[in-house]
Design a protein around this motif. Structure first.
Motif, mmCIF file in Angstrom:
data_model
loop_
_atom_site.group_PDB
_atom_site.id
_atom_site.type_symbol
_atom_site.label_atom_id
_atom_site.label_comp_id
_atom_site.label_asym_id
_atom_site.label_seq_id
_atom_site.Cartn_x
_atom_site.Cartn_y
_atom_site.Cartn_z
ATOM 1 N N ALA A 1 1.850 29.898 4.153
ATOM 2 C CA ALA A 1 0.519 29.579 4.097
ATOM 3 C C ALA A 1 0.352 28.383 5.394
ATOM 4 C CB ALA A 1 -0.386 28.614 3.092
ATOM 5 N N ALA A 2 1.930 27.706 5.572
ATOM 6 C CA ALA A 2 3.109 26.859 5.863
ATOM 7 C C ALA A 2 2.246 27.098 7.556
ATOM 8 C CB ALA A 2 3.618 25.697 6.093
ATOM 9 N N SER A 3 2.587 28.127 8.009
ATOM 10 C CA SER A 3 2.911 28.233 9.215
ATOM 11 C C SER A 3 1.745 28.826 9.889
ATOM 12 C CB SER A 3 3.141 29.841 9.423
ATOM 13 O OG SER A 3 3.171 31.251 8.453
ATOM 14 N N LEU A 4 0.279 28.946 9.341
ATOM 15 C CA LEU A 4 -1.476 29.216 10.310
ATOM 16 C C LEU A 4 -1.265 28.023 11.433
ATOM 17 C CD1 LEU A 4 -3.616 30.792 10.092
ATOM 18 C CD2 LEU A 4 -4.632 29.019 8.128
ATOM 19 N N ASN A 5 -1.095 26.873 10.927
ATOM 20 C CA ASN A 5 -0.907 26.116 12.692
ATOM 21 C C ASN A 5 0.124 25.207 12.977
ATOM 22 O OD1 ASN A 5 -3.657 26.425 11.690
ATOM 23 N ND2 ASN A 5 -4.319 24.332 10.286
ATOM 24 N N THR A 6 1.157 26.252 12.691
ATOM 25 C CA THR A 6 2.295 25.803 13.075
ATOM 26 C C THR A 6 3.363 26.820 13.635
ATOM 27 O OG1 THR A 6 3.351 26.233 10.851
ATOM 28 C CG2 THR A 6 2.993 24.045 10.958
#
Length: 207
Positions: free
Chosen positions: A139-144
């Motif tokens: 989930a943390a990779s969506l905007n990273t």
């Protein structure tokens, strides 16, 4: 004069001209209306020849800024985007064509990405990715991580996996895949992604 029109006595009737107040009122109203029409026509001509932009010019740059469109903010914060060297990518082939996973992984490695697992896609995705590809990460990779990886294949779908504990991301190659984006195009997309976006309310002319 004689007959019935003969004037008798020493008094004569006064011959007065009829009063013309009604005519004067009509003339006055008509004149006022004509002057009004002339004034209105003059203003219309001035507006035509000046392009109707007097108000905008008089208001100055501030009014133009207020009328301008407000750009939207980007979802990805450039300050939080990792460099390609900090992203570990697993490359999986979900097509019937052999060799695509290794070939793509090698190219991504040349472009600075770290490579994790390389091989065929799991049964969940094998022969089920109909587009060019699928990016899958936590989930943390969506905007990273995902926006950075997407510069290499802009047409691929992006998804997140809430159950994933590590920070690695997957590139699952789909049926319509031909090759990654040209390196020059990918570099331009990566550079554009790293640029800070204008804050809401700001415009190109510095308003």
């Amino acid at each position: 004069m004689g007959g019935q029109y003969r004037i008798k006595g020493d008094k004569y009737p006064r011959m007065r001209r009829p009063r013309r107040r009604g005519r004067l009122v009509v003339v006055t109203v008509a004149s006022a209306a004509a002057l009004g029409m002339i004034g209105w026509g003059t203003l219309q001509l001035i507006d035509v020849f000046t392009g109707g932009g007097g108000k905008a010019s008089a208001a100055g740059p501030k009014a133009d800024c207020e009328a301008g469109a407000t750009p939207s903010a980007t979802a990805a914060d450039p300050a939080k985007l990792p460099a390609p060297g900090k992203i570990t990518v697993n490359v999986f082939n979900a097509t019937t064509r052999s060799g695509l996973a290794k070939q793509t992984a090698d190219e991504l490695k040349k472009r600075g990405f770290k490579i994790g697992d390389v091989g065929n896609a799991t049964k969940e995705f094998d022969k089920k990715v109909k587009g060019t590809g699928l990016f899958l990460g936590p989930a943390a990779s969506l905007n990273t991580s995902l926006p950075v990886l997407a510069t290499q294949l802009g047409t691929a779908e992006r998804r997140t996996d809430a159950a994933r504990k590590n920070a690695t991301v997957d590139l699952i190659i789909g049926d319509k895949f031909k090759e990654l984006a040209k390196k020059a195009d990918a570099d331009k997309a990566l550079a554009a992604l790293a640029k800070p976006r204008p804050t809401p309310g700001a415009s190109k002319n510095g308003c």
